[in-house]
Design an enzyme around this catalytic site. Structure first.
Site, mmCIF file in Angstrom:
data_model
loop_
_atom_site.group_PDB
_atom_site.id
_atom_site.type_symbol
_atom_site.label_atom_id
_atom_site.label_comp_id
_atom_site.label_asym_id
_atom_site.label_seq_id
_atom_site.Cartn_x
_atom_site.Cartn_y
_atom_site.Cartn_z
ATOM 1 N N ASN A 1 -8.012 3.884 8.406
ATOM 2 C CA ASN A 1 -7.439 2.690 9.016
ATOM 3 C C ASN A 1 -7.574 2.654 10.528
ATOM 4 O OD1 ASN A 1 -5.526 4.841 8.202
ATOM 5 N ND2 ASN A 1 -4.157 3.791 9.613
ATOM 6 N N CYS B 1 1.712 6.958 23.964
ATOM 7 C CA CYS B 1 2.694 6.037 24.536
ATOM 8 C C CYS B 1 2.988 4.851 23.624
ATOM 9 C CB CYS B 1 2.208 5.530 25.874
ATOM 10 S SG CYS B 1 1.943 6.844 27.053
ATOM 11 N N SER C 1 -3.498 -3.209 -0.724
ATOM 12 C CA SER C 1 -2.419 -3.983 -0.109
ATOM 13 C C SER C 1 -2.942 -5.360 0.277
ATOM 14 C CB SER C 1 -1.927 -3.232 1.125
ATOM 15 O OG SER C 1 -0.882 -3.951 1.728
ATOM 16 N N GLN D 1 -7.750 -0.217 3.237
ATOM 17 C CA GLN D 1 -8.604 -0.844 4.254
ATOM 18 C C GLN D 1 -9.923 -1.358 3.677
ATOM 19 O OE1 GLN D 1 -8.060 -1.508 7.529
ATOM 20 N NE2 GLN D 1 -6.012 -0.646 7.534
ATOM 21 N N HIS E 1 -1.978 -7.716 2.352
ATOM 22 C CA HIS E 1 -2.007 -8.250 3.721
ATOM 23 C C HIS E 1 -3.193 -7.762 4.538
ATOM 24 C CE1 HIS E 1 -0.256 -4.882 6.260
ATOM 25 N NE2 HIS E 1 0.148 -4.468 5.082
ATOM 26 N N GLY F 1 0.797 -1.211 0.000
ATOM 27 C CA GLY F 1 0.000 0.000 0.000
ATOM 28 C C GLY F 1 0.837 1.272 0.000
ATOM 29 N N SER F 2 1.906 1.278 0.779
ATOM 30 C CA SER F 2 2.721 2.483 0.877
ATOM 31 C C SER F 2 3.330 2.844 -0.475
ATOM 32 C CB SER F 2 3.846 2.297 1.903
ATOM 33 O OG SER F 2 3.317 1.999 3.169
HETATM 34 C C1 LIG Z 1 -4.994 3.132 4.850
HETATM 35 C C2 LIG Z 1 -3.662 2.517 4.678
HETATM 36 N N1 LIG Z 1 -2.843 2.960 3.720
HETATM 37 C C3 LIG Z 1 -1.630 2.428 3.504
HETATM 38 C C4 LIG Z 1 -1.158 1.400 4.279
HETATM 39 C C5 LIG Z 1 0.212 0.857 4.001
HETATM 40 O O1 LIG Z 1 0.149 -0.399 3.407
HETATM 41 P P1 LIG Z 1 1.433 -1.347 3.403
HETATM 42 O O2 LIG Z 1 1.602 -1.806 4.805
HETATM 43 O O3 LIG Z 1 1.067 -2.477 2.483
HETATM 44 O O4 LIG Z 1 2.567 -0.557 2.891
HETATM 45 C C6 LIG Z 1 -1.972 0.905 5.313
HETATM 46 C C7 LIG Z 1 -1.560 -0.183 6.220
HETATM 47 O O5 LIG Z 1 -0.564 -0.243 6.867
HETATM 48 C C8 LIG Z 1 -3.251 1.478 5.515
HETATM 49 O O6 LIG Z 1 -4.049 1.052 6.485
HETATM 50 S S1 FES Z 2 5.222 6.774 27.298
HETATM 51 FE FE1 FES Z 2 5.038 8.461 28.516
HETATM 52 S S2 FES Z 2 5.369 7.802 30.533
HETATM 53 FE FE2 FES Z 2 5.603 6.060 29.270
#
Ligand SMILES: Cc1ncc(COP(=O)(O)O)c(C=O)c1O
Ligand code: FES
Lengths: 395, 126
Positions: free
Chosen positions: A151, A324, A199, A179, A201, A70-71
């Site tokens: 996504n 986080c 994509s 997606q 996967h 996808g990327s």
């Molecule tokens: C909306 C969307 N675009 C692009 C990607 C990228 O796809 P890929 O992981 O196949 O590069 C993803 C997933 O990671 C996605 O959810």
């Molecule tokens: S990520 Fe911020 S305290 Fe752990």
């Protein structure tokens, strides 16, 4: 119980997809560019896969370019449209605030090269307003790129309406459908789509394989130079086994699409109803116009990574938009785009169900989340301040 | 490899000294501006010895584990020793933290320092 509820991140490969790839690793391993028979048989299979994939989205096989995922498809789509735009002196691009980083970061690069980008707001429901999109178009707009389904929060964009407006204004339209492909029906002709990324996967195919649809007449610019594969638009010996598996996975997904979507939508809504009972929680994104398997919530007073780790202890795999969990320590740009403040985005949880999810699993998830949220709130200073009235509840 | 060490997961799953001390004589609350996590420490100090310590944390796994470990490290210690607690000591006691999670242990050091400052301030006033 082991429940994989992160199908938006990636999916388990289907048996059909695995079986489809093995012969192209063990027997028909020839290079599709070679003239002897195991090369040519690989070439024939590749072209069959191209036709099968094209048929699912209503395209012509010549309009499908295989990519590494996808990327890459997103990057090539944007670069191609930008290159065409530049030739005509058009340097303006319209997109949305909550695109995948593959699009947003490619746009950043184009900005540094002189393009101007308008990011449309996605509002509280996580949906682009078509009138706002039309109003953003300019004489020098060379591309509109809006994802089919988000996504993180799963919200569906009015792709057909956007496509119609773009066509009326003569502006190329790209949609990141990573997606959506394999989960919801897509018809590139009826939807007036010029460029589309997918994509494998995300629909039970392998990682590292995808495709870019480009309507005939939309000239692609190479990201990768080299051999003449993919009509010279994407060099490199084709990932034949991966492509075969992608085609098999997509055909299977398309055959079961209506039934799967209906069943998953019912489970999704059961999950949403169950989690909504947790006090001071909120669903992120429109409740109806969303992917069949996507549930995304914020729980006030807790942090997402802790929630994920404790869910993992209960056998549940999920994800979060918490700062986080991001590595960069920035909260999800998607949650910020729909107006969630940082504190609230902190307590986010995305559950993306698979086709094999059951009611028992959904009920187990609801019980587990409820228990963990209560436990974490029990020693959260933020929750204490909310409860004592020192700070006001947001949700 | 797992995200966190066994030690971190142990302190995350079974945090020691969780809660509040109603009659604490040193309380500190600190937050990390970037990630947004918040930690609160309660100290009960008698004769310059930390008799009891409790914490509340709104944060990630390593923030919770760091708070838990930090309380263990200072419990029963003289105030003068507790003042010397560093985030490095907390992270080491946890068998290390991922680089981008080191700031969580900084939060623990700061929370304890803040609670001790509060104790010293109150002492000065009293
Ligand atoms: C909306 C969307 N675009 C692009 C990607 C990228 O796809 P890929 O992981 O196949 O590069 C993803 C997933 O990671 C996605 O959810
Ligand atoms: S990520 Fe911020 S305290 Fe752990």
């Amino acid at each position: 119980m082991q429940i994989y509820a992160d199908n938006a991140a990636t999916t388990r490969m289907s048996r059909t997809a695995i079986d489809a790839m093995l012969p192209y690793m063990e027997e028909i391993y020839g290079n599709p560019s070679s003239l002897y028979s195991i090369g040519q048989r690989a070439k024939e299979a590749l072209e069959q896969a191209r036709s099968d994939i094209a048929a699912v989205i209503g395209a012509d096989p010549r309009e499908i370019t295989f990519t590494s995922g996808g990327s890459e498809a997103d990057n090539q789509a944007l670069l191609s449209a930008a290159t065409l735009g530049k030739k005509q002196g058009k340097l303006h691009i319209v997109s949305s605030a909550f695109e995948h980083h593959a699009v947003l970061h490619a746009l950043k690069r184009l900005e540094s090269e002189g393009f101007e980008v308008t990011l449309l707001p996605v509002h509280e429901n996580g949906i682009v307003d078509v009138r706002e999109m039309e109003a953003a178009l300019r004489e020098d707009t060379c591309l509109v790129t809006i994802m089919t389904a988000n996504n993180e929060i799963g919200t569906l964009q009015p792709v057909r309406e956007i496509g119609a407006v773009c066509r009326a204004h003569g502006v190329p339209f790209h949609t990141d459908a990573v997606q959506a492909v394999g989960h919801l029906p897509i018809d590139v002709k009826a939807d007036n789509i010029d460029l589309l990324s997918a994509s494998a996967h995300k629909f039970h195919g392998p990682k590292g394989v995808g495709f870019l649809f480009a309507r005939r007449g939309v000239r692609l610019t190479n990201l990768i130079e080299g051999g003449a594969q993919e009509r010279g638009k994407r060099a490199g010996t084709e990932n034949v086994s991966g492509i075969m598996a992608m085609a098999a996975a997509l055909k299977e997904a398309a055959a079961g699409m209506a039934e799967n979507a209906a069943r998953m939508t019912a489970l999704r809504d059961r999950l949403i109803a169950g989690l909504s009972e947790i006090p001071h929680s909120a669903l992120n994104g429109d409740a109806v116009r969303r992917l069949p398997g996507n549930v995304n919530f914020c729980f006030e007073g807790i942090e997402g990574e802790s929630l994920l780790l404790l869910l993992d202890d209960k056998g549940i795999s999920a994800s979060s938009g918490s700062a986080c969990t991001s590595g960069s320590l920035d909260p999800s740009h998607v949650l910020l785009a729909i107006g969630r403040v940082h504190d609230v985005a902190h307590g986010s949880l995305r559950l993306s169900l698979g086709e094999d999810a059951t009611e028992e699993e959904v009920d187990y998830i609801i019980r587990s989340v409820r228990e963990i949220v209560e436990y974490l709130r029990g020693f959260s200073p933020v929750w204490r301040d909310l409860q004592s009235g020192k700070t006001p509840f947001i949700l | 490899m797992a995200l966190y060490s066994e030690k971190v997961m142990d302190h995350f799953r079974n945090p020691r000294n969780v809660g509040v001390i109603e009659d604490a004589n040193g309380v500190g609350e600190v937050g990390n501006a970037k990630c947004g996590d918040i930690m609160k420490m309660y100290l009960k100090i008698e004769d310059e010895i930390i008799k009891d310590v409790k914490f509340e944390t709104f944060g990630c796994g390593s923030a919770i584990a760091s708070s838990s470990m930090a309380t263990e490290l200072i419990k029963g210690q003289p105030v003068s020793e507790a003042m010397k607690l560093t985030n490095k000591a907390v992270a080491e006691a946890l068998d290390g933290l991922p680089d981008y999670k080191m700031h969580c242990s900084v939060l623990a050091e700061e929370a304890i320092r803040s609670a001790l400052d509060d104790y010293n301030r109150r002492k000065g006033e009293g």
